[in-house]
Design a protein around this motif. Structure first.
Motif, PDB file in Angstrom:
ATOM      1  N   UNK A 103       0.896  -1.145   0.001  1.00  0.00           N
ATOM      2  CA  UNK A 103       0.131   0.024   0.082  1.00  0.00           C
ATOM      3  C   UNK A 103       0.888   1.398   0.074  1.00  0.00           C
ATOM      4  N   UNK A 104       0.607   2.239  -0.987  1.00  0.00           N
ATOM      5  CA  UNK A 104       1.463   3.088  -0.877  1.00  0.00           C
ATOM      6  C   UNK A 104       1.480   4.453   0.283  1.00  0.00           C
ATOM      7  N   UNK A 105       0.230   4.159   0.599  1.00  0.00           N
ATOM      8  CA  UNK A 105       0.195   4.939   1.891  1.00  0.00           C
ATOM      9  C   UNK A 105       1.029   4.394   3.257  1.00  0.00           C
ATOM     10  N   UNK A 106       1.074   3.113   3.148  1.00  0.00           N
ATOM     11  CA  UNK A 106       2.123   2.543   4.141  1.00  0.00           C
ATOM     12  C   UNK A 106       3.667   2.936   3.856  1.00  0.00           C
ATOM     13  N   UNK A 107       3.752   2.790   2.538  1.00  0.00           N
ATOM     14  CA  UNK A 107       4.995   3.257   2.379  1.00  0.00           C
ATOM     15  C   UNK A 107       5.618   4.584   2.590  1.00  0.00           C
ATOM     16  N   UNK A 108       4.551   5.590   2.292  1.00  0.00           N
ATOM     17  CA  UNK A 108       4.921   7.133   2.728  1.00  0.00           C
ATOM     18  C   UNK A 108       5.003   6.984   4.258  1.00  0.00           C
ATOM     19  N   UNK A 138       4.005  10.559  -2.326  1.00  0.00           N
ATOM     20  CA  UNK A 138       2.710  11.693  -1.967  1.00  0.00           C
ATOM     21  C   UNK A 138       2.086  11.956  -3.113  1.00  0.00           C
ATOM     22  N   UNK A 139       2.776  12.306  -4.462  1.00  0.00           N
ATOM     23  CA  UNK A 139       2.430  12.849  -5.647  1.00  0.00           C
ATOM     24  C   UNK A 139       1.535  11.412  -5.990  1.00  0.00           C
ATOM     25  N   UNK A 140       1.833  10.341  -6.109  1.00  0.00           N
ATOM     26  CA  UNK A 140       1.276   8.986  -6.595  1.00  0.00           C
ATOM     27  C   UNK A 140      -0.223   9.024  -5.601  1.00  0.00           C
ATOM     28  N   UNK A 141      -0.251   9.229  -4.512  1.00  0.00           N
ATOM     29  CA  UNK A 141      -1.477   9.227  -3.652  1.00  0.00           C
ATOM     30  C   UNK A 141      -2.248  10.585  -4.097  1.00  0.00           C
ATOM     31  N   UNK A 142      -1.756  11.538  -4.357  1.00  0.00           N
ATOM     32  CA  UNK A 142      -2.507  12.874  -4.788  1.00  0.00           C
ATOM     33  C   UNK A 142      -3.354  13.510  -3.479  1.00  0.00           C
ATOM     34  N   UNK A 143      -2.668  13.436  -2.309  1.00  0.00           N
ATOM     35  CA  UNK A 143      -3.075  13.851  -1.105  1.00  0.00           C
ATOM     36  C   UNK A 143      -2.515  15.120  -0.513  1.00  0.00           C
ATOM     37  N   UNK A 144      -3.001  16.354  -1.031  1.00  0.00           N
ATOM     38  CA  UNK A 144      -2.388  17.543  -0.569  1.00  0.00           C
ATOM     39  C   UNK A 144      -1.655  17.570   0.965  1.00  0.00           C
ATOM     40  N   UNK A 145      -2.194  17.272   1.854  1.00  0.00           N
ATOM     41  CA  UNK A 145      -1.285  17.172   3.058  1.00  0.00           C
ATOM     42  C   UNK A 145       0.064  16.577   3.043  1.00  0.00           C
ATOM     43  N   UNK A 146      -0.203  15.198   2.320  1.00  0.00           N
ATOM     44  CA  UNK A 146       1.066  14.560   2.294  1.00  0.00           C
ATOM     45  C   UNK A 146       2.304  15.200   1.459  1.00  0.00           C
ATOM     46  N   UNK A 147       1.671  15.741   0.398  1.00  0.00           N
ATOM     47  CA  UNK A 147       2.450  16.398  -0.816  1.00  0.00           C
ATOM     48  C   UNK A 147       3.041  17.680  -0.009  1.00  0.00           C
ATOM     49  N   UNK A 148       2.575  18.520   0.691  1.00  0.00           N
ATOM     50  CA  UNK A 148       2.792  19.644   1.316  1.00  0.00           C
ATOM     51  C   UNK A 148       4.103  19.230   2.116  1.00  0.00           C
TER      52      UNK A 148
END
Length: 410
Positions: A103-108, A138-148
């Motif tokens: 899961x990319x979120x787990x990886x992040x 973060x870009x792969x997930x497209x979640x602004x908070x994680x990108x920031x």
């Protein structure tokens, strides 16, 4: 991942942590081909080989053990998050190195923890590589908070290693992401912190001052460490502007707002920052600087990292120089192993500036002046315009003092 393949992953992670090639680790006892097969899991080690590799890596044999109860990324992340120890993060590094289709979120989340680990250790190259991947995920997930958050941390890392141009680009992007997505005060404030520090390093002082004021207003009324860091940031910008009165006022507010029991590390870092600003005042304010360094030294003896211990020693060297204790300044300077420094780019250059000034005092005037000129040019090339201006000022003052000495002698 099986227990057998876990050995290979741990072996590879430990080797990379120490910056060793396969040939360097293999030594004379085993071949690089055999070591490669061990790391891939194609071969299993004998007890003799495990003992040999543990000795080469300077670790206990248990360092090769698999994570208890399995070694999936989710398990490794859970253990690292709950234990908050370096050993658990090192296990997580090994798991992440072999994790596939997770899961990319787990990886992040795993990369975030690992990046903080590298930051604490002052391993800037490893930290940057980790943060680069963090931003990609973060870009792969497209979640602004994680990108920031990813870009904010990467900008901070790049600033500390002298890559200010790209750091500025990322800090601006992180700040705009926070604004456009309406992120929390914490995310927006942290992005602003990074932006102010990078703008100040790049010599964009009007922008830095405006953003610092925006930051202080944003966190007004808060009682957490974000407000403390905002005041610290505003103090730094004021100092770069030559407004020592405002700088000291902001720092005093920051130090009064933080109880040492809440965050002893930040409490000590504030004392280091205050001492640095006092020493950069003209004339240098040595008495309050000495008081801050004494307080910081006491705290860092208990909670300090290698990075902070080096920062303390550097400032003690600067203090000795400003007080005319040149032999003490040289002794403190020489206690620093220049090959293992984990200081930021700015602190490294300022340390070399001190070395140049000590050379001049010690009678090596031509060599000291030449090194000052080289440092000023290097800071200019790397876009650290504020730092370059500081060095050119020091050089001009040194040349003026040298001319006066010659005139007096004549």
């Amino acid at each position: 991942m099986t227990e057998e393949s876990s050995f290979g992953a741990r072996l590879k992670a430990l080797r990379l942590q120490r910056g060793l090639s396969q040939a360097a680790l293999a030594g004379d006892e085993i071949s690089t081909g055999y070591l490669s097969r061990l790391e891939s899991g194609a071969r299993q080690p004998t007890d003799r080989v495990i003992t040999y590799l543990a000795k080469r890596l300077e670790v206990d044999r248990s360092a090769f053990d698999a994570l208890p109860g399995g070694s999936s990324l989710a398990q490794g992340l859970g253990i690292a998050t709950s234990s908050d120890t370096d050993e658990a993060v090192e296990d997580l590094i090994a798991v992440l190195a072999t994790a596939q289709d997770e899961d990319p979120l787990l990886r992040w989340q795993a990369l975030w923890l690992i990046a903080r680990y590298w930051q604490r250790r002052g391993e800037r190259t490893e930290e940057q590589a980790c943060l680069e991947e963090l931003a990609e995920v973060a870009d792969e997930l497209e979640l602004p908070a994680l990108q920031c958050r990813s870009r904010t941390q990467l900008a901070r890392c790049l600033r500390s290693t002298g890559q200010v141009a790209r750091a500025l680009e990322l800090a601006v992007q992180a700040y705009h992401e926070a604004q456009e997505a309406g992120l929390s005060t914490s995310d927006t404030g942290t992005a602003l912190l990074a932006l102010v520090s990078v703008e100040a390093e790049a010599g964009r002082l009007p922008d830095a001052r405006a953003h610092a004021q925006e930051l202080v207003e944003l966190v007004a009324g808060r009682t957490d460490t974000l407000r403390v860091e905002a005041l610290w940031s505003a103090a730094t910008v004021s100092s770069r502007y030559g407004d020592d009165e405002s700088a000291h006022a902001y720092l005093t507010q920051a130090m009064q707002a933080l109880d040492s029991r809440v965050d002893p590390v930040l409490w000590a870092r504030l004392r280091l920052a205050a001492a640095s600003l006092y020493l950069q005042s003209r004339p240098a304010l040595t008495e309050p600087a000495r008081k801050c360094l004494t307080e910081a030294e006491t705290a860092l003896a208990l909670v300090g990292t290698p990075v902070q211990q080096q920062e303390l020693l550097v400032l003690q060297a600067h203090l000795a120089f400003e007080e005319g204790r040149y032999e003490d300044a040289r002794a403190a300077h020489d206690r620093l192993d220049l090959d293992t420094l984990v200081l930021t780019y700015r602190d490294r250059i300022r340390l070399q500036t001190l070395d140049s000034l000590l050379m001049i005092v010690e009678g090596h005037q031509a060599q000291g002046l030449a090194q000052l000129k080289e440092l000023g040019e290097e800071a200019r090339r790397t876009s650290y315009l504020d730092l370059a201006a500081e060095i050119w000022r020091v050089l001009a003052e040194t040349l003026e003092n040298t001319g006066r000495s010659k005139s007096a002698a004549g």
